[in-house]
Design a protein around this motif. Structure first.
Motif, short mmCIF file in Angstrom:
data_model
loop_
_atom_site.label_atom_id
_atom_site.label_comp_id
_atom_site.label_asym_id
_atom_site.label_seq_id
_atom_site.Cartn_x
_atom_site.Cartn_y
_atom_site.Cartn_z
N MET A 55 37.17 36.05 53.60
CA MET A 55 37.49 36.08 52.17
C MET A 55 36.35 35.52 51.33
SD MET A 55 41.49 34.93 52.05
CE MET A 55 42.63 35.55 53.29
N LEU A 56 35.77 34.42 51.79
CA LEU A 56 34.64 33.85 51.06
C LEU A 56 33.48 34.82 51.00
CD1 LEU A 56 34.59 30.14 52.29
CD2 LEU A 56 35.05 30.95 49.98
N GLU A 57 33.22 35.53 52.08
CA GLU A 57 32.13 36.52 52.10
C GLU A 57 32.44 37.67 51.14
OE1 GLU A 57 28.69 38.58 52.87
OE2 GLU A 57 29.21 36.50 53.33
N MET A 58 33.67 38.14 51.14
CA MET A 58 34.06 39.21 50.22
C MET A 58 33.91 38.78 48.77
SD MET A 58 37.59 40.53 52.02
CE MET A 58 37.62 41.40 53.58
N ALA A 59 34.39 37.57 48.46
CA ALA A 59 34.33 37.07 47.08
C ALA A 59 32.89 36.92 46.62
CB ALA A 59 35.07 35.75 46.97
N SER A 60 32.01 36.55 47.52
CA SER A 60 30.61 36.32 47.15
C SER A 60 29.89 37.61 46.76
CB SER A 60 29.87 35.65 48.30
OG SER A 60 29.69 36.55 49.39
N GLN A 61 30.49 38.76 47.06
CA GLN A 61 29.85 40.05 46.75
C GLN A 61 30.35 40.63 45.42
OE1 GLN A 61 30.49 42.59 50.16
NE2 GLN A 61 29.65 41.08 51.58
N LEU A 62 31.20 39.90 44.73
CA LEU A 62 31.72 40.40 43.45
C LEU A 62 30.71 40.22 42.33
CD1 LEU A 62 35.37 38.98 43.63
CD2 LEU A 62 34.64 41.34 44.06
N CYS A 63 30.92 40.97 41.25
CA CYS A 63 30.08 40.85 40.06
C CYS A 63 30.98 40.69 38.83
CB CYS A 63 29.17 42.08 39.92
SG CYS A 63 30.05 43.62 39.58
N PRO A 64 30.41 40.40 37.65
CA PRO A 64 31.23 40.12 36.47
C PRO A 64 32.20 41.23 36.07
CG PRO A 64 29.01 39.33 36.13
CD PRO A 64 28.98 40.09 37.42
N ASP A 65 31.95 42.48 36.43
CA ASP A 65 32.85 43.57 36.07
C ASP A 65 34.04 43.69 37.03
OD1 ASP A 65 31.45 44.32 33.84
OD2 ASP A 65 30.31 45.91 34.86
N ASP A 66 34.05 42.90 38.09
CA ASP A 66 35.09 42.99 39.10
C ASP A 66 36.22 42.00 38.83
OD1 ASP A 66 33.55 44.89 40.44
OD2 ASP A 66 32.53 43.37 41.65
N LEU A 67 37.34 42.20 39.52
CA LEU A 67 38.49 41.32 39.43
C LEU A 67 38.79 40.73 40.80
CD1 LEU A 67 41.11 40.14 38.10
CD2 LEU A 67 42.24 42.30 38.74
N LEU A 68 38.91 39.42 40.85
CA LEU A 68 39.38 38.74 42.05
C LEU A 68 40.84 38.38 41.80
CD1 LEU A 68 38.88 37.42 44.83
CD2 LEU A 68 38.28 35.31 43.60
N LEU A 69 41.74 39.03 42.53
CA LEU A 69 43.17 38.78 42.39
C LEU A 69 43.61 37.95 43.60
CD1 LEU A 69 45.75 39.35 40.74
CD2 LEU A 69 46.08 41.41 42.14
N ALA A 70 43.91 36.68 43.34
CA ALA A 70 44.28 35.76 44.41
C ALA A 70 45.80 35.62 44.46
CB ALA A 70 43.63 34.40 44.20
N LEU A 71 46.37 35.83 45.64
CA LEU A 71 47.82 35.73 45.84
C LEU A 71 48.08 34.45 46.64
CD1 LEU A 71 48.49 39.46 46.83
CD2 LEU A 71 48.43 38.42 44.54
N ILE A 72 48.64 33.45 45.96
CA ILE A 72 48.74 32.11 46.51
C ILE A 72 50.21 31.69 46.63
CG2 ILE A 72 48.02 29.71 46.26
CD1 ILE A 72 45.71 31.71 46.61
N SER A 73 50.55 31.14 47.78
CA SER A 73 51.90 30.61 47.97
C SER A 73 51.87 29.48 48.98
CB SER A 73 52.87 31.72 48.43
OG SER A 73 52.43 32.30 49.64
#
Length: 418
Positions: A100-118
């Motif tokens: 997940m950390l590797e995936m998140a590190s490849q995002l850019c400002p136009d992208d959305l990180l949707l985190a599902l937390i419970s």
């Protein structure tokens, strides 16, 4: 409807009020100009991911990875679901968190990180920081659990020992818009404490973590102590005001209060007045049971349903039986209520009470009598922390299976019914 069925159905009503299939879709944002990456963890992660998939536009990019507890998975198409261990972390959860950390590190400002937390995410997303082994992390987690530490205490420690928690997921997204949709399982509904706050600022420090370990008399393993004592400020978690949170929102979409109110409404349909005592009951389980018993004896209005939520703690002896905090609450309650006719249920809304396969249990006015007829001494079972054995022998365990949600414990005390 008999009191037993009323209590069971009230529990189901409380769980239904936190079902991601119904509560999550209204909170979904519009797709961004770029990609949408879904990540997350917790006992509700798979059902949350399925709800996202069911309501996300088919032509909008969507991918991701969530991790949930063993036996809590669901089939999905666009978001990968991994099952891992809870409450003690394992290698599957560690590997998923690192991905997940590797995936998140490849995002850019136009992208959305949707985190599902419970709830449960702290253990399920536990990739240890450099210098701390998974074995050491498990050792510290187990020691805190056995010492009766609250979830706030435990997460104060874990946030400084794992790579995703304490806001580090938001920090890894490199400025992408981040929305964390959160099902709360902690008293107070503070995002920093739910699953150790992957997208929330962390007001605590490594020194706070050391103090908590000292408070509970826990001697940390060498790697843990070395990290907490020597970690430089840049290795600590991001604090309130950190720029990495400028485009981050943490949004609570389900909580204990809403579920308790749903249970109240259920009782009132049958003409039984209901009252929510508190959604944030905490402290020693047996002490909480004594307080509920005293209240039951003091309340004169009948019939009535007294409902509470929150999360209590059990401090275990080196030698102990089986059972979770909900069954232990009921065992202590029935001992305290001797002579006071009452019905009660206590269950974990995730469907798993502690490490057993039951959600909780039930008691009635005849519980002690039936136990005596079977040669069972409730006080002895309570002293041995063997609530599971006691209620299993009576056939009074509540077995719901995984509910794939989690808004803390549910307790209902029903007075004035035969």
């Amino acid at each position: 409807m008999n009191p037993r069925d009323l209590l069971l159905e009230s529990f189901r009503a409380a769980v239904a009020a936190a079902d991601p299939a119904h509560i999550l879709p209204p909170h979904l944002p519009a797709p961004p100009r770029g990609r949408t990456l879904v990540v997350g963890g917790g006992k509700a992660a798979a059902s949350m991911a399925a709800a996202v998939e069911a309501h996300w536009p088919a032509d909008a990019p969507l991918s991701g990875l969530v991790v949930t507890r063993y036996r809590h998975g669901l089939p999905t198409r666009r978001i990968e679901v991994v099952e891992a261990s809870h409450p003690l972390p394992d290698g599957r959860g560690e590997a998923a968190a690192l991905r997940m950390l590797e995936m998140a590190s490849q995002l850019c400002p136009d992208d959305l990180l949707l985190a599902l937390i419970s709830g449960g995410g702290s253990s399920l997303l536990a990739a240890p920081v450099k210098g701390v082994s998974l074995k050491e992390l498990r050792q510290v987690t187990k020691a805190l659990l056995n010492a009766g530490a609250t979830i706030h205490d435990i997460n104060t420690v874990r946030k400084h020992l794992t790579r995703l928690s304490g806001g580090r997921l938001a920090q890894a997204s490199h400025g992408a818009h981040t929305l964390a949709l959160i099902i709360s399982d902690v008293v107070g509904d503070d995002p920093t404490h739910i699953a150790s706050g992957p997208c929330a600022p962390d007001p605590t420090t490594c020194a706070d973590a050391l103090e908590r370990l000292q408070h509970f008399g826990i001697a940390p393993p060498a790697g843990v102590r070395r990290h907490l004592e020597q970690a430089a400020s840049e290795a600590d978690t991001p604090k309130p005001g950190d720029p990495c949170f400028a485009r981050t929102e943490n949004r609570i979409i389900a909580s204990a209060q809403a579920s308790l109110e749903a249970a109240c409404a259920y009782f009132e349909q049958y003409g039984i007045p209901a009252m929510v005592l508190s959604d944030s009951v905490s402290g020693d389980t047996q002490a909480v049971a004594k307080q509920h018993a005293a209240l039951a004896r003091a309340v004169k209005s009948r019939p009535i349903a007294l409902i509470s939520g929150g999360e209590t703690t059990v401090t275990l002896r080196p030698q102990h039986g089986r059972g979770g905090r909900n069954a232990e609450f009921l065992l202590a309650l029935v001992v305290e209520l001797a002579g006071t006719p009452a019905w009660a249920i206590a269950c974990d809304t995730d469907g798993i009470d502690g490490s057993e396969d039951n959600a909780g249990a039930l008691i009635g006015p005849d519980t002690l009598l039936r136990a005596h007829e079977r040669g069972l001494d409730a006080a002895d079972f309570l002293a041995a922390h063997d609530s599971h054995g006691f209620f299993a022998a009576l056939g009074d365990l509540v077995v719901s299976g995984p509910t794939r949600t989690n808004v803390n414990d549910y307790r209902a005390l029903l007075l004035g019914l035969n």
